[in-house]
Design an enzyme around this catalytic site. Structure first.
Site, PDB file in Angstrom:
ATOM      1  N   ASP A 288     -13.308  -6.892   5.824  1.00 35.82           N
ATOM      2  CA  ASP A 288     -12.340  -7.474   5.050  1.00 35.82           C
ATOM      3  C   ASP A 288     -12.156  -8.885   5.517  1.00 35.82           C
ATOM      4  OD1 ASP A 288     -10.383  -7.862   3.030  1.00 35.82           O
ATOM      5  OD2 ASP A 288      -9.071  -7.314   4.631  1.00 35.82           O
ATOM      6  N   HIS A 289     -12.689  -9.859   4.770  1.00 34.41           N
ATOM      7  CA  HIS A 289     -12.324 -11.232   5.110  1.00 34.41           C
ATOM      8  C   HIS A 289     -13.242 -11.690   6.311  1.00 34.41           C
ATOM      9  CE1 HIS A 289      -9.146 -12.277   2.486  1.00 34.41           C
ATOM     10  NE2 HIS A 289      -8.588 -11.052   3.001  1.00 34.41           N
TER      11      HIS A 289
ATOM     12  N   SER B 142       0.074  -5.804  -1.854  1.00 38.79           N
ATOM     13  CA  SER B 142       1.018  -4.927  -1.264  1.00 38.79           C
ATOM     14  C   SER B 142       2.288  -5.150  -2.184  1.00 38.79           C
ATOM     15  CB  SER B 142       1.289  -5.158   0.269  1.00 38.79           C
ATOM     16  OG  SER B 142       0.466  -4.453   0.991  1.00 38.79           O
TER      17      SER B 142
ATOM     18  N   ASP C 219     -15.807 -14.437   3.521  1.00 38.40           N
ATOM     19  CA  ASP C 219     -14.777 -15.363   2.901  1.00 38.40           C
ATOM     20  C   ASP C 219     -15.012 -16.601   3.217  1.00 38.40           C
ATOM     21  OD1 ASP C 219     -12.394 -16.460   2.135  1.00 38.40           O
ATOM     22  OD2 ASP C 219     -10.953 -15.090   2.947  1.00 38.40           O
TER      23      ASP C 219
ATOM     24  N   SER D 242     -10.516  -5.509   9.073  1.00 40.33           N
ATOM     25  CA  SER D 242     -10.310  -6.963   9.149  1.00 40.33           C
ATOM     26  C   SER D 242     -11.302  -7.208  10.345  1.00 40.33           C
ATOM     27  CB  SER D 242      -9.098  -7.617   9.376  1.00 40.33           C
ATOM     28  OG  SER D 242      -8.624  -7.189  10.517  1.00 40.33           O
TER      29      SER D 242
ATOM     30  N   HIS E 253      -1.509 -12.915   1.099  1.00 40.48           N
ATOM     31  CA  HIS E 253      -1.062 -11.996   2.210  1.00 40.48           C
ATOM     32  C   HIS E 253       0.127 -11.638   2.680  1.00 40.48           C
ATOM     33  CE1 HIS E 253      -5.729 -12.975   2.012  1.00 40.48           C
ATOM     34  NE2 HIS E 253      -5.719 -11.432   1.839  1.00 40.48           N
ATOM     35  N   GLY E 254       0.366 -10.569   3.320  1.00 42.82           N
ATOM     36  CA  GLY E 254       1.604 -10.434   4.157  1.00 42.82           C
ATOM     37  C   GLY E 254       2.664  -9.948   3.428  1.00 42.82           C
TER      38      GLY E 254
END
Ligand code: G3H
Ligand code: 13P
Ligand code: ZN
Length: 325
Positions: free
Chosen positions: A91-92, A226, A113, A57, A187-188
């Site tokens: 990423d992003h 995830s 992104d 990231s 996310h998360g």
């Protein structure tokens, strides 16, 4: 300095995606920000003969340091000596400048992104990155739609999911190589707010199917994938942590997404949870321990197990490593 990814021993994701779409599996894209995570990802992927995308990231890029990262990656590709194909991906990415820095530093792909911007601005920014990246044979992932949690309410829901009628236009106007879509993941560790006795809502497979109808052979990416494995959340909570009501995407939903055409799956939180769980447990059980190799070493062992499990049982990428070069 201007370095090409091929000089670092990395491969382009194009061939990976082609194979994954044909054989209906997903390329694992695992985020990392330290040496033990990197070692575990590579070891787990070698032991399962899986291709892999190493993801950094923008904050991890700064945390690790661009020069050190490049040398870590060179070390990894020299050690693995083409046993499996390895890609390095931003990423992003949130700006042209950051994407350019990663491309010049040897990344084999970048994500720009622009999903927080208007459709027009997203096209403008993505196109600019694509133009620069393609000069260096680097490929680009973009995002249409915004990933958000269920707490963003049904009012925002309509605007946040990817609109299938826009994807073809976006791809032809930007020349992008893969597309991250929004079908209900976030996310998360807190992906779904569930009311008591209610089930986790299903991902919006109807949107995915519609997108695949428009773009049958185009690489489609799932972020926020995830599973937030309860085993590790419990270990954290039993050892002084406080991660309550965490929920993820079930493995069966991920398998269904892959069967419906997702060919890249992004996983970060699960690896963070595994690492934190093992470190907390080890230190709680061994209060006198202060050698980082002891608790980080055990965390690395557990990460290898989880990566092997995901490659074999969820993403079905195991066994395909040697077939892509
Ligand atoms: O998609 C986002 C990743 O999980 C990265 O998060 O900026 O905390 O490294 P980070
Ligand atoms: P998770 O937080 O579900 O692991 O998602 C990671 C991700 O999408 C990275 O881009
Ligand atoms: Zn993401």
């Amino acid at each position: 300095m201007n370095i090409n990814y091929k000089n670092l021993g990395l491969v382009c994701t194009k061939e990976m995606f082609k194979k994954a779409i044909k054989e209906k599996f997903a390329i694992p894209a695992y985020n990392f920000s330290n040496m033990e995570q990197l070692q575990a990802i590579i070891q787990g992927c070698i032991e399962t003969d899986s291709p892999v995308i190493l993801q950094i990231s923008s904050s991890a890029y700064k945390y690790v340091n661009p020069i050190l990262l490049r040398h870590m990656i060179t070390g990894i590709t020299q050690m693995t000596n083409k046993k499996i194909p390895i890609a390095l991906h931003l990423d992003h990415g949130n700006s042209f400048e950051l994407c350019k820095s990663c491309i010049d530093n040897g990344f084999s792909s970048v994500m720009i992104d622009g999903s927080a911007y208007s459709y027009k601005e997203n096209i403008y920014l993505t196109k600019k990155v694509v133009k620069y990246a393609h000069l260096k044979n680097v490929v680009v992932e973009a995002e249409l739609g915004v990933l958000a949690g269920i707490e963003d309410t049904t009012k925002a829901e309509k605007n946040l999911y990817t609109q299938p009628e826009k994807v073809e236009d976006f791809i032809s106007k930007t020349g992008v190589d893969s597309l991250a879509i929004s079908i209900g993941t976030s996310h998360g560790a807190y992906k779904f707010k569930i009311k008591p006795n209610k089930k986790i809502p299903s991902l919006r497979f109807n949107i995915l199917k519609e997108i695949k109808k428009q773009l049958p052979n185009f690489p489609i990416v799932l972020h926020g994938a995830s599973s937030i494995l309860p085993k590790y959340v419990n270990i954290i909570n039993q050892n002084g942590g406080n991660i309550e009501s965490a929920t993820g995407v079930s493995e069966s939903q991920l398998r269904k997404a892959i069967q419906n055409g997702i060919c890249k799956i992004n996983i970060d939180s699960d690896l963070r949870l595994v690492m934190t769980a093992i470190i907390r447990k080890t230190l709680t059980e061994n209060p006198k321990e202060f050698d980082p190799r002891k608790y980080l070493g055990l965390a690395r062992e557990e990460l290898i197990k989880i990566i092997k499990y995901k490659n074999k049982k969820v993403l079905s990428s195991a066994g395909f490593g040697h077939t892509i070069f």
